[in-house]
Design a protein around this motif. Sequence first.
Motif, PDB file in Angstrom:
ATOM      1  N   LEU A 288       0.738  -1.231   0.058  1.00 15.07           N
ATOM      2  CA  LEU A 288      -0.054  -0.071   0.115  1.00 15.07           C
ATOM      3  C   LEU A 288       0.855   1.418  -0.127  1.00 15.07           C
ATOM      4  CD1 LEU A 288      -2.781  -1.044   2.597  1.00 15.07           C
ATOM      5  CD2 LEU A 288      -2.634  -1.402  -0.027  1.00 15.07           C
ATOM      6  N   ASP A 289       0.259   2.367  -0.135  1.00 13.32           N
ATOM      7  CA  ASP A 289       0.989   3.745  -0.389  1.00 13.32           C
ATOM      8  C   ASP A 289       1.327   4.304   0.989  1.00 13.32           C
ATOM      9  OD1 ASP A 289      -1.543   4.515   0.341  1.00 13.32           O
ATOM     10  OD2 ASP A 289      -1.998   5.798  -1.254  1.00 13.32           O
ATOM     11  N   LYS A 290       0.803   3.806   2.086  1.00 13.94           N
ATOM     12  CA  LYS A 290       1.281   4.281   3.440  1.00 13.94           C
ATOM     13  C   LYS A 290       2.149   3.402   4.133  1.00 13.94           C
ATOM     14  CE  LYS A 290      -2.971   6.697   4.429  1.00 13.94           C
ATOM     15  NZ  LYS A 290      -2.298   7.936   4.453  1.00 13.94           N
ATOM     16  N   SER A 291       3.054   4.013   4.807  1.00 14.51           N
ATOM     17  CA  SER A 291       3.908   3.276   5.730  1.00 14.51           C
ATOM     18  C   SER A 291       3.240   2.906   7.028  1.00 14.51           C
ATOM     19  CB  SER A 291       5.286   4.076   5.973  1.00 14.51           C
ATOM     20  OG  SER A 291       5.151   5.478   6.729  1.00 14.51           O
ATOM     21  N   ILE A 292       3.650   2.222   7.847  1.00 21.45           N
ATOM     22  CA  ILE A 292       3.289   1.548   8.924  1.00 21.45           C
ATOM     23  C   ILE A 292       3.130   2.539  10.169  1.00 21.45           C
ATOM     24  CG2 ILE A 292       5.431   0.794  10.232  1.00 21.45           C
ATOM     25  CD1 ILE A 292       3.806  -1.778  10.929  1.00 21.45           C
ATOM     26  N   ASP A 293       4.013   3.737  10.031  1.00 20.23           N
ATOM     27  CA  ASP A 293       4.041   4.787  11.455  1.00 20.23           C
ATOM     28  C   ASP A 293       3.017   5.892  10.720  1.00 20.23           C
ATOM     29  OD1 ASP A 293       5.904   5.375   8.885  1.00 20.23           O
ATOM     30  OD2 ASP A 293       7.173   6.373  10.424  1.00 20.23           O
ATOM     31  N   GLN A 294       2.413   5.972   9.632  1.00 21.28           N
ATOM     32  CA  GLN A 294       1.741   6.871   9.250  1.00 21.28           C
ATOM     33  C   GLN A 294       0.154   6.864   9.635  1.00 21.28           C
ATOM     34  OE1 GLN A 294       2.390   6.941   4.483  1.00 21.28           O
ATOM     35  NE2 GLN A 294       2.701   9.052   5.071  1.00 21.28           N
ATOM     36  N   ALA A 295      -0.718   7.963   9.855  1.00 19.47           N
ATOM     37  CA  ALA A 295      -1.880   8.059  10.298  1.00 19.47           C
ATOM     38  C   ALA A 295      -2.751   7.612   9.117  1.00 19.47           C
ATOM     39  CB  ALA A 295      -2.229   9.378  10.888  1.00 19.47           C
ATOM     40  N   LEU A 296      -4.036   6.895   9.526  1.00 24.23           N
ATOM     41  CA  LEU A 296      -4.847   6.626   8.626  1.00 24.23           C
ATOM     42  C   LEU A 296      -6.032   7.509   8.321  1.00 24.23           C
ATOM     43  CD1 LEU A 296      -5.547   2.880   9.778  1.00 24.23           C
ATOM     44  CD2 LEU A 296      -3.817   3.670   8.126  1.00 24.23           C
ATOM     45  N   THR A 297      -6.624   7.431   7.267  1.00 22.80           N
ATOM     46  CA  THR A 297      -7.776   8.475   7.217  1.00 22.80           C
ATOM     47  C   THR A 297      -9.114   7.800   7.396  1.00 22.80           C
ATOM     48  OG1 THR A 297      -6.457   9.651   5.259  1.00 22.80           O
ATOM     49  CG2 THR A 297      -9.092  10.083   5.331  1.00 22.80           C
ATOM     50  N   LEU A 298     -10.051   8.314   8.285  1.00 20.92           N
ATOM     51  CA  LEU A 298     -11.254   8.107   8.609  1.00 20.92           C
ATOM     52  C   LEU A 298     -12.150   8.935   7.672  1.00 20.92           C
ATOM     53  CD1 LEU A 298     -12.722   5.909  10.357  1.00 20.92           C
ATOM     54  CD2 LEU A 298     -13.051   7.992  11.912  1.00 20.92           C
ATOM     55  N   GLN A 299     -12.917   8.066   6.897  1.00 18.49           N
ATOM     56  CA  GLN A 299     -13.906   8.683   6.121  1.00 18.49           C
ATOM     57  C   GLN A 299     -15.487   8.815   6.496  1.00 18.49           C
ATOM     58  OE1 GLN A 299     -13.908   7.280   2.184  1.00 18.49           O
ATOM     59  NE2 GLN A 299     -11.979   8.397   1.511  1.00 18.49           N
ATOM     60  N   VAL A 300     -16.219   9.859   6.808  1.00 18.56           N
ATOM     61  CA  VAL A 300     -17.492   9.608   7.227  1.00 18.56           C
ATOM     62  C   VAL A 300     -18.662  10.013   6.027  1.00 18.56           C
ATOM     63  CG1 VAL A 300     -18.972  10.934   8.862  1.00 18.56           C
ATOM     64  CG2 VAL A 300     -16.901  10.482   9.538  1.00 18.56           C
ATOM     65  N   ASP A 301     -19.293   9.189   5.691  1.00 19.01           N
ATOM     66  CA  ASP A 301     -19.890   9.247   4.535  1.00 19.01           C
ATOM     67  C   ASP A 301     -19.214   9.574   3.264  1.00 19.01           C
ATOM     68  OD1 ASP A 301     -22.483   8.115   5.601  1.00 19.01           O
ATOM     69  OD2 ASP A 301     -23.393  10.199   5.976  1.00 19.01           O
ATOM     70  N   GLN A 302     -18.094   8.861   2.968  1.00 21.00           N
ATOM     71  CA  GLN A 302     -17.120   8.887   2.037  1.00 21.00           C
ATOM     72  C   GLN A 302     -16.471  10.230   2.025  1.00 21.00           C
ATOM     73  OE1 GLN A 302     -19.201   7.829  -1.489  1.00 21.00           O
ATOM     74  NE2 GLN A 302     -19.332   5.633  -1.068  1.00 21.00           N
ATOM     75  N   GLU A 303     -16.359  11.005   3.063  1.00 21.22           N
ATOM     76  CA  GLU A 303     -15.828  12.344   3.184  1.00 21.22           C
ATOM     77  C   GLU A 303     -14.620  12.053   4.098  1.00 21.22           C
ATOM     78  OE1 GLU A 303     -15.851  15.179   1.465  1.00 21.22           O
ATOM     79  OE2 GLU A 303     -17.683  14.404   0.041  1.00 21.22           O
ATOM     80  N   PRO A 304     -13.428  12.456   3.855  1.00 19.80           N
ATOM     81  CA  PRO A 304     -12.502  12.364   4.836  1.00 19.80           C
ATOM     82  C   PRO A 304     -12.524  13.410   5.916  1.00 19.80           C
ATOM     83  CG  PRO A 304     -11.645  13.592   2.912  1.00 19.80           C
ATOM     84  CD  PRO A 304     -13.094  13.023   2.513  1.00 19.80           C
ATOM     85  N   LYS A 305     -12.699  12.921   7.361  1.00 21.70           N
ATOM     86  CA  LYS A 305     -12.884  13.853   8.463  1.00 21.70           C
ATOM     87  C   LYS A 305     -12.074  13.678   9.592  1.00 21.70           C
ATOM     88  CE  LYS A 305     -16.784  15.545   7.091  1.00 21.70           C
ATOM     89  NZ  LYS A 305     -16.981  16.978   6.549  1.00 21.70           N
ATOM     90  N   PHE A 306     -11.299  12.536   9.604  1.00 20.96           N
ATOM     91  CA  PHE A 306     -10.023  12.677  10.843  1.00 20.96           C
ATOM     92  C   PHE A 306      -9.135  11.666  10.401  1.00 20.96           C
ATOM     93  CE2 PHE A 306     -14.542  12.694  12.775  1.00 20.96           C
ATOM     94  CZ  PHE A 306     -14.403  13.868  13.471  1.00 20.96           C
ATOM     95  N   LEU A 307      -7.821  12.116  11.210  1.00 15.12           N
ATOM     96  CA  LEU A 307      -6.768  11.362  11.139  1.00 15.12           C
ATOM     97  C   LEU A 307      -6.700  10.296  12.370  1.00 15.12           C
ATOM     98  CD1 LEU A 307      -4.133  14.166  10.127  1.00 15.12           C
ATOM     99  CD2 LEU A 307      -5.229  12.313   8.531  1.00 15.12           C
ATOM    100  N   VAL A 308      -6.674   9.089  12.254  1.00 17.27           N
ATOM    101  CA  VAL A 308      -6.727   8.091  13.146  1.00 17.27           C
ATOM    102  C   VAL A 308      -5.264   6.976  13.144  1.00 17.27           C
ATOM    103  CG1 VAL A 308      -9.036   8.245  13.177  1.00 17.27           C
ATOM    104  CG2 VAL A 308      -7.674   6.568  11.652  1.00 17.27           C
ATOM    105  N   GLN A 309      -5.370   6.412  14.255  1.00 21.59           N
ATOM    106  CA  GLN A 309      -4.177   5.397  14.164  1.00 21.59           C
ATOM    107  C   GLN A 309      -5.161   4.349  14.794  1.00 21.59           C
ATOM    108  OE1 GLN A 309      -1.344   6.847  17.107  1.00 21.59           O
ATOM    109  NE2 GLN A 309      -2.703   6.242  18.886  1.00 21.59           N
ATOM    110  N   PRO A 310      -4.685   3.028  14.079  1.00 22.28           N
ATOM    111  CA  PRO A 310      -5.413   1.901  14.398  1.00 22.28           C
ATOM    112  C   PRO A 310      -4.776   1.075  15.800  1.00 22.28           C
ATOM    113  CG  PRO A 310      -3.636   1.416  12.775  1.00 22.28           C
ATOM    114  CD  PRO A 310      -3.367   2.799  13.097  1.00 22.28           C
TER     115      PRO A 310
END
Length: 333
Positions: A288-310
Amino acid sequence: MADEVLSQNEIDALLSALSSGEMDANQLKEEEKDKKVKVYDFKRALRFSKDQIRSISRIHDNFARLLSTYFSAQLRTYVHISVASVDQIPYEEFIRSIPSKTILNVYSVEPLDGRIIFEFNPNIAYAMMDRMLGGKGSSVNKIDNLTEIETTLMSQLFEKALDNLQEAWSSVVNIDPMLEDFEVNPQFLQLVSPNETVVVVSLDTTIGDSSGMINICIPHVVLEPIIPKLSVHYWMQNENSKERKPEEYESISYNIKQTSLDMTAILGETSITLEEFLFLGIDDTIVLDKSIDQALTLQVDQEPKFLVQPGKKKQKIAVQVIDEIKGGDHDDE
């Protein structure tokens, strides 16, 4: 004054006549000094202002929409009703304008005085009748020999439509309309004197493949007590006087808070060729295009709203919000 405004063509013609000498400016000034007399026809007394006619038109625009929905549900077919015109004419002229044999419903509208008339064009009335009896909605004019059953069915259909009339007028006055009479010959209806001014609202109606008019005749005596409420000033004052009720605010807030949303955490994205996709097998790895230490994108109704960590919570996969995305753009951390 609005009737005296000249069109652009009239202005151009007037300027051309002045410049060519066909018309003398001094002569025009003298004519303006003369008193202008307008002919007034007492048989066609205009007892409602344009402002009040517009208010009546607005009320019946709403009524037409409600009536379209009601008849569509009752007849299970396509129904479209819209306001074609709103005019004030003598009662005698209204009676002459409708067919000699038609469907007439007379309603009382308490607490207002007097009665109003709904005239259903036979094309429309019999299309409704045909639909209620299981037909396709074709119109057959047999108004001279209506059976008791047909009269009863029509009366019931038109009587139930009164709830829509009550709702349409509720912004001005609370009325309790009731069907009082069902008639087929307009000559037998003498609601008011022949020269009495009435407002006639014409509704253009389409039911399936049939079309025609529904005419509503409202005598001046019915509207007289509420004429002040038909002005724009009253409507604006009424709108401004509406205050937000705490219980309504709480109810709306509660319902909004209970609304469910779809949320998706995007682990990452990538692109591969169709050939690579076809030959994918067990134990193959997709980077994937993200490294393991990068934050993920949380989408709300297909709109990016928050940066999150798993992570994990109570044996379930979870994410923790670490930042908010504003405007849909963010820099990867």
